[in-house]
Design an enzyme around this catalytic site. Sequence first.
Site, PDB file in Angstrom:
ATOM      1  N   MET A 176     -11.948  -6.239   3.866  1.00  0.00           N
ATOM      2  CA  MET A 176     -11.381  -5.332   5.045  1.00  0.00           C
ATOM      3  C   MET A 176     -11.036  -5.861   6.238  1.00  0.00           C
ATOM      4  SD  MET A 176     -10.460  -2.220   3.440  1.00  0.00           S
ATOM      5  CE  MET A 176      -9.756  -1.511   4.867  1.00  0.00           C
ATOM      6  N   ASP A 193      -4.856   3.873  -2.113  1.00  0.00           N
ATOM      7  CA  ASP A 193      -5.685   4.168  -1.244  1.00  0.00           C
ATOM      8  C   ASP A 193      -6.381   5.647  -1.703  1.00  0.00           C
ATOM      9  OD1 ASP A 193      -6.235   1.913   0.584  1.00  0.00           O
ATOM     10  OD2 ASP A 193      -3.968   2.241   0.968  1.00  0.00           O
ATOM     11  N   SER A 242       0.742  -1.052   0.033  1.00  0.00           N
ATOM     12  CA  SER A 242      -0.076   0.112   0.044  1.00  0.00           C
ATOM     13  C   SER A 242       0.881   1.279   0.307  1.00  0.00           C
ATOM     14  CB  SER A 242      -0.850  -0.322   1.104  1.00  0.00           C
ATOM     15  OG  SER A 242      -1.550   1.341   1.321  1.00  0.00           O
ATOM     16  N   ASP A 253      -6.874  -6.517   3.403  1.00  0.00           N
ATOM     17  CA  ASP A 253      -6.261  -5.319   3.453  1.00  0.00           C
ATOM     18  C   ASP A 253      -6.379  -4.722   4.866  1.00  0.00           C
ATOM     19  OD1 ASP A 253      -5.471  -2.604   3.285  1.00  0.00           O
ATOM     20  OD2 ASP A 253      -7.012  -2.049   1.712  1.00  0.00           O
ATOM     21  N   MET A 283      -9.157   8.247  -0.812  1.00  0.00           N
ATOM     22  CA  MET A 283     -10.381   8.393   0.339  1.00  0.00           C
ATOM     23  C   MET A 283     -10.637   9.882   0.381  1.00  0.00           C
ATOM     24  SD  MET A 283      -8.326   6.921   3.709  1.00  0.00           S
ATOM     25  CE  MET A 283      -6.902   5.477   3.581  1.00  0.00           C
ATOM     26  N   HIS A 341      -8.164   1.255  -4.618  1.00  0.00           N
ATOM     27  CA  HIS A 341      -9.250   0.990  -3.528  1.00  0.00           C
ATOM     28  C   HIS A 341      -9.856   2.339  -3.134  1.00  0.00           C
ATOM     29  CE1 HIS A 341      -9.697  -0.256   0.955  1.00  0.00           C
ATOM     30  NE2 HIS A 341     -11.014  -0.190   0.295  1.00  0.00           N
ATOM     31  N   HIS A 396      -0.895  -0.817  -4.345  1.00  0.00           N
ATOM     32  CA  HIS A 396      -2.263  -0.754  -3.819  1.00  0.00           C
ATOM     33  C   HIS A 396      -2.417   0.668  -3.527  1.00  0.00           C
ATOM     34  CE1 HIS A 396      -6.093  -1.862  -1.634  1.00  0.00           C
ATOM     35  NE2 HIS A 396      -5.555  -1.030  -0.738  1.00  0.00           N
ATOM     36  N   MET A 439     -12.297   4.339  -1.379  1.00  0.00           N
ATOM     37  CA  MET A 439     -12.994   4.713  -0.146  1.00  0.00           C
ATOM     38  C   MET A 439     -13.660   6.000  -0.381  1.00  0.00           C
ATOM     39  SD  MET A 439     -10.165   3.030   2.536  1.00  0.00           S
ATOM     40  CE  MET A 439      -8.840   3.223   1.152  1.00  0.00           C
TER      41      MET A 439
HETATM   42  C1  DX5 Z   1      -6.748   1.358   5.228  1.00  0.00           C
HETATM   43  C2  DX5 Z   1      -6.152   1.304   3.624  1.00  0.00           C
HETATM   44  C3  DX5 Z   1      -5.102   0.100   3.778  1.00  0.00           C
HETATM   45  C4  DX5 Z   1      -3.897   0.386   4.666  1.00  0.00           C
HETATM   46  C5  DX5 Z   1      -3.285  -0.695   5.004  1.00  0.00           C
HETATM   47  O1  DX5 Z   1      -7.860   2.077   5.157  1.00  0.00           O
HETATM   48  O2  DX5 Z   1      -7.359   0.591   3.075  1.00  0.00           O
HETATM   49  O3  DX5 Z   1      -4.518  -0.065   2.220  1.00  0.00           O
HETATM   50  O4  DX5 Z   1      -2.944   1.216   3.644  1.00  0.00           O
HETATM   51  O5  DX5 Z   1      -2.118  -0.297   5.866  1.00  0.00           O
HETATM   52  P1  DX5 Z   1      -1.603  -1.317   7.072  1.00  0.00           P
HETATM   53  O6  DX5 Z   1      -0.991  -2.303   6.258  1.00  0.00           O
HETATM   54  O7  DX5 Z   1      -0.487  -0.550   7.347  1.00  0.00           O
HETATM   55  O8  DX5 Z   1      -2.661  -1.762   8.057  1.00  0.00           O
HETATM   56 ZN    ZN Z   2      -6.768  -0.265   0.977  1.00  0.00          ZN
END
Ligand code: DX5
Ligand code: ZN
Length: 227
Positions: free
Chosen positions: A144, A38, A11, A178, A40, A69, A36, A71
């Site tokens: 998740m 993220d 990620s 994840d 948001m 991903h 990956h 969110m």
């Molecule tokens: C959290 C993200 C993850 C995050 C995971 O909302 O979707 O992808 O980066 O991080 P770690 O591996 O540190 O839990």
């Molecule tokens: Zn993620």
Amino acid sequence: MNDRTALISPSLLSCDFAQIARDVEMIEAAGADWLHVDVMDAHFVPNLTIGPPVVKAISRVATVPLDVHLMISEPARYAEAFAKAGAHVLTFHWEVAPSLEEARAVIAAFRDAGIEKVGVSVKPDTPVEPLAELFDEVDLILVMSVVPGFGGQSFMGEVLDKVRWLRGQGYQGWIEMDGGINAETIALCAEAGTDVFVAGSAIFGAEDIPATIAQFRSTAAERMHVG
Ligand code: DX5
Ligand code: ZN
């Protein structure tokens, strides 16, 4: 025995955002299968990260697939922007389209935009059973294992039952986990039937990143073949 391949998707949330290109090159050389990303929106989750322009910049330097991903509250609205930005796998959250009709509209928007691989995700508290109707329509189900929003949280083992249930129902697509994945928890995920493993802090925070990715891959591959 099964013939699944373990895919490691580090990620980028845990990379140095002032050095994204350097970290993308470094993590690919270290053995990442996917990257990956993220996204948001400060609405679906409290945090706010990056959008299509930055994904596009990442895709200019990346050579492995971008595993994006989302969110965000209105995924269909941004399908084209993320497709143009170079998303290969694009995943939305069931919670923002919580009926088959709404989810199918998002999936159609993603496919119309040219997205190759469509994913749907559930938060730790969201049941996975409704997704049974979508098995043939999605390429990936992201389970998740932390509440989405931030890296560095602890793995929630109770979500492993969802992975077992999906495989028990005969789901053949990718199952991605994840949140809180590390050398120990990756084994549990793999045993349950996960084949795509996201890790942010455990990979970017490791002293030896190539060795960590190699260890994750071998642990996962070993455990995936146990059951
Ligand atoms: C959290 C993200 C993850 C995050 C995971 O909302 O979707 O992808 O980066 O991080 P770690 O591996 O540190 O839990
Ligand atoms: Zn993620």
